[in-house]
Design a protein around this motif. Structure first.
Motif, mmCIF file in Angstrom:
data_model
loop_
_atom_site.group_PDB
_atom_site.id
_atom_site.type_symbol
_atom_site.label_atom_id
_atom_site.label_comp_id
_atom_site.label_asym_id
_atom_site.label_seq_id
_atom_site.Cartn_x
_atom_site.Cartn_y
_atom_site.Cartn_z
ATOM 1 N N ALA A 174 0.870 -1.312 0.057
ATOM 2 C CA ALA A 174 -0.113 -0.225 0.080
ATOM 3 C C ALA A 174 0.858 1.427 0.005
ATOM 4 N N LYS A 175 0.492 2.719 -0.138
ATOM 5 C CA LYS A 175 1.121 3.430 0.048
ATOM 6 C C LYS A 175 0.355 4.571 0.595
ATOM 7 N N SER A 176 0.595 5.203 1.564
ATOM 8 C CA SER A 176 -0.416 6.311 2.363
ATOM 9 C C SER A 176 0.713 7.669 2.271
ATOM 10 N N MET A 177 -0.732 8.515 1.933
ATOM 11 C CA MET A 177 -0.326 9.765 2.425
ATOM 12 C C MET A 177 -0.828 10.322 2.542
ATOM 13 N N VAL A 178 -0.015 11.409 3.767
ATOM 14 C CA VAL A 178 -0.176 12.581 3.972
ATOM 15 C C VAL A 178 -0.450 14.028 3.068
ATOM 16 N N GLY A 179 -1.785 14.615 3.148
ATOM 17 C CA GLY A 179 -1.740 15.690 2.513
ATOM 18 C C GLY A 179 -1.354 16.884 3.620
ATOM 19 N N VAL A 180 -1.014 18.136 3.436
ATOM 20 C CA VAL A 180 -1.437 19.076 4.680
ATOM 21 C C VAL A 180 -2.025 20.433 3.199
ATOM 22 N N LYS A 181 -3.175 21.473 3.834
ATOM 23 C CA LYS A 181 -3.026 21.887 2.698
ATOM 24 C C LYS A 181 -2.738 24.126 3.277
ATOM 25 N N GLU A 182 -1.945 24.232 2.182
ATOM 26 C CA GLU A 182 -1.262 25.599 2.872
ATOM 27 C C GLU A 182 -2.338 26.255 2.718
ATOM 28 N N GLU A 188 4.702 22.266 -1.735
ATOM 29 C CA GLU A 188 4.501 23.329 -3.737
ATOM 30 C C GLU A 188 3.840 24.517 -3.001
ATOM 31 N N LEU A 189 4.474 25.717 -2.830
ATOM 32 C CA LEU A 189 3.906 27.350 -2.334
ATOM 33 C C LEU A 189 3.926 27.752 -4.084
ATOM 34 N N ASP A 190 2.695 28.549 -4.491
ATOM 35 C CA ASP A 190 2.753 29.164 -5.480
ATOM 36 C C ASP A 190 1.505 30.320 -5.267
ATOM 37 N N ARG A 191 1.729 31.515 -5.372
ATOM 38 C CA ARG A 191 0.515 32.864 -5.467
ATOM 39 C C ARG A 191 -1.041 31.823 -5.575
ATOM 40 N N GLN A 192 -1.500 30.529 -6.166
ATOM 41 C CA GLN A 192 -2.736 30.236 -5.626
ATOM 42 C C GLN A 192 -2.943 28.964 -5.102
ATOM 43 N N PHE A 193 -2.239 28.362 -4.526
ATOM 44 C CA PHE A 193 -2.317 27.215 -3.884
ATOM 45 C C PHE A 193 -1.199 26.793 -3.200
ATOM 46 N N GLY A 194 -1.239 25.574 -2.288
ATOM 47 C CA GLY A 194 0.196 25.561 -1.289
ATOM 48 C C GLY A 194 -0.164 24.040 -0.424
ATOM 49 N N PHE A 195 0.588 23.330 -0.932
ATOM 50 C CA PHE A 195 0.728 21.733 -0.151
ATOM 51 C C PHE A 195 1.885 21.406 0.388
ATOM 52 N N THR A 196 1.748 20.182 1.220
ATOM 53 C CA THR A 196 2.692 19.441 1.671
ATOM 54 C C THR A 196 2.266 17.992 1.568
#
Length: 429
Positions: A257-265, A315-323
């Motif tokens: 399995a692949k297990s990913m945790v994302g953070v909405k910046e 990845e952080l940009d002008r319109q979105f960001g996530f880790t």
């Protein structure tokens, strides 16, 4: 022509804005055998809704059209541009990201010819109904190929779990259904809106003579006619600060399995310098705790929750960001829960001044080593330029960071409703 000097790094960048608005940056590196050029438009996959030049009402174009346009620009009525570069001893390529489309070459010879070819083919589009239909089949195959790759599905699945409405949740290549609706007229509409020189940047680094090359570029641009370009109106949907799906999974033919945790910046209202600071702090903190020498990584590894596939990125940009953090795991639920606990736990950790100094030295070392690569310099210079930052200001930005900055960043960083888990699980036999 303006000369920007960065004495700390012993670098000079030659800058000029052409009469048509094209911004040109040249970096002479005579000690390098290879020269790298990149011609970039401030236009990526998220720019789906906009007001076309010369029109009054906004439109929404099919998903994946920026990537489709990138493919089509290499094909002319009588030839494939890749062959032109090959004959001139150059290797050419292109890519589309969420926010930009770039065309590039690298070469050790015939630099002037290759710069001319780069400018001319990007600024001379040719689309026919027949060639557009042919390309749909090619890109459909590419989309299906990526759909069969578990790592890609895990990456985009995590982003889709983070975002409700924002087009960053849409695969850069679009879907098979969306690209099949693209027409020749759609391509010309997007090209005419986003490929005006005033929306583009040319950066060339390597064994070049800046004055002579700038003169050549100036003459090349003066020989072409471009209408005046008003500001481009782009529209993005309102996006909640919370995640779209706290937990989601799919099944695929994988053994582990692949297990990913994302953070909405939260990037709303951040300036370029603020984005840079957040990006630096995030990458340094993640590296400190989750790299192979980090305490959190060691715990996860010892408890058999991860293997060498574990990775993280911001990845952080002008319109979105996530880790995103994660990888292969035989205990996917346990891994996701422990990573979430660790992220929340960061608020209770305090990085000592001595440790933070080591973190800065490591980051500076990584940055300085990366400056040996022409590809890194060119790509990152354009990336930072488009968010309002100069690449050569990154070093003093790192040096100015303090342990207190890291503590303040962590205290506002992780919130329960901005974390999502996405997993790719093995299919049941």
């Amino acid at each position: 022509m303006e000369v920007l000097e960065y004495q700390q790094l012993n670098e000079k960048v030659y800058k000029e804005t052409m009469d048509n608005g094209l911004q040109v940056f040249l970096l002479a590196k005579p000690e390098m055998a290879k020269t790298f050029g990149i011609f970039t438009t401030d236009y990526g996959s998220i720019d789906q809704t906009f007001t076309p030049i010369g029109k009054d009402e906004k439109i929404t174009v099919p998903e994946g059209i920026a990537h489709f346009l990138e493919h089509k620009l290499f094909e002319k009525e009588d030839r494939d541009v890749f062959q032109d570069f090959t004959r001139q001893g150059a290797s050419a390529n292109a890519f589309t990201s969420f926010t930009k489309t770039a065309y590039l070459f690298s070469s050790t010879s015939e630099i002037e010819k290759n710069v001319q070819t780069l400018l001319d083919f990007v600024q001379d589009p040719y689309f026919s109904e027949e060639s557009v239909e042919k390309e749909k089949g090619i890109i459909s195959q590419e989309i299906r190929m990526y759909d069969d790759q578990p790592d890609w599905r895990a990456f985009f699945g995590t982003i889709q779990s983070l975002y409700h409405e924002h087009p960053v949740k849409v695969d850069i290549a679009g879907t098979v259904d969306s690209i099949n609706t693209i027409t020749k007229d759609d391509l010309y509409t997007c090209y005419e809106t986003f490929y005006h020189p005033s929306n583009m940047v040319l950066f060339i680094a390597g064994n070049i003579e800046p004055e002579a090359l700038m003169k050549q570029i100036r003459e090349n641009q003066a020989s072409k006619e471009f209408a005046e370009q008003p500001q481009i109106d782009r529209f993005y949907p309102e996006e909640p600060s919370t995640v779209a799906k706290k937990e989601h999974s799919i099944t695929m033919p994988v053994t582990t399995a692949k297990s990913m945790v994302g953070v909405k910046e939260n990037v709303e209202g951040l300036t370029g310098q603020e984005l840079l600071k957040a990006e630096l702090l995030s990458s340094m903190i993640l590296d400190y705790y989750f790299s192979k020498s980090g305490a959190y990584y060691e715990e996860l590894y010892k408890n058999d929750l991860i293997d060498d596939s574990f990775q993280f990125e911001t990845e952080l940009d002008r319109q979105f960001g996530f880790t995103i953090l994660g990888g292969d795991s035989r205990k996917p639920e346990e891994l996701a829960n422990r990573i979430k606990e660790m992220l929340h736990q960061l608020k209770n950790e305090k990085i000592a001044e001595e440790d933070f100094s080591r973190m800065k030295r490591k980051k500076i070392g990584q940055f300085m080593r990366a400056l040996n690569s022409m590809e890194f310099i060119a790509n990152q210079f354009v990336h930072y330029h488009l968010i309002g930052v100069n690449l050569f200001d990154v070093l003093p930005a790192i040096e100015s960071l303090t342990a207190n900055d890291a503590e303040e960043y962590v205290n506002q960083w992780i919130k329960e409703d901005t974390i999502a888990v996405f997993q790719v699980k093995p299919q049941q036999s």
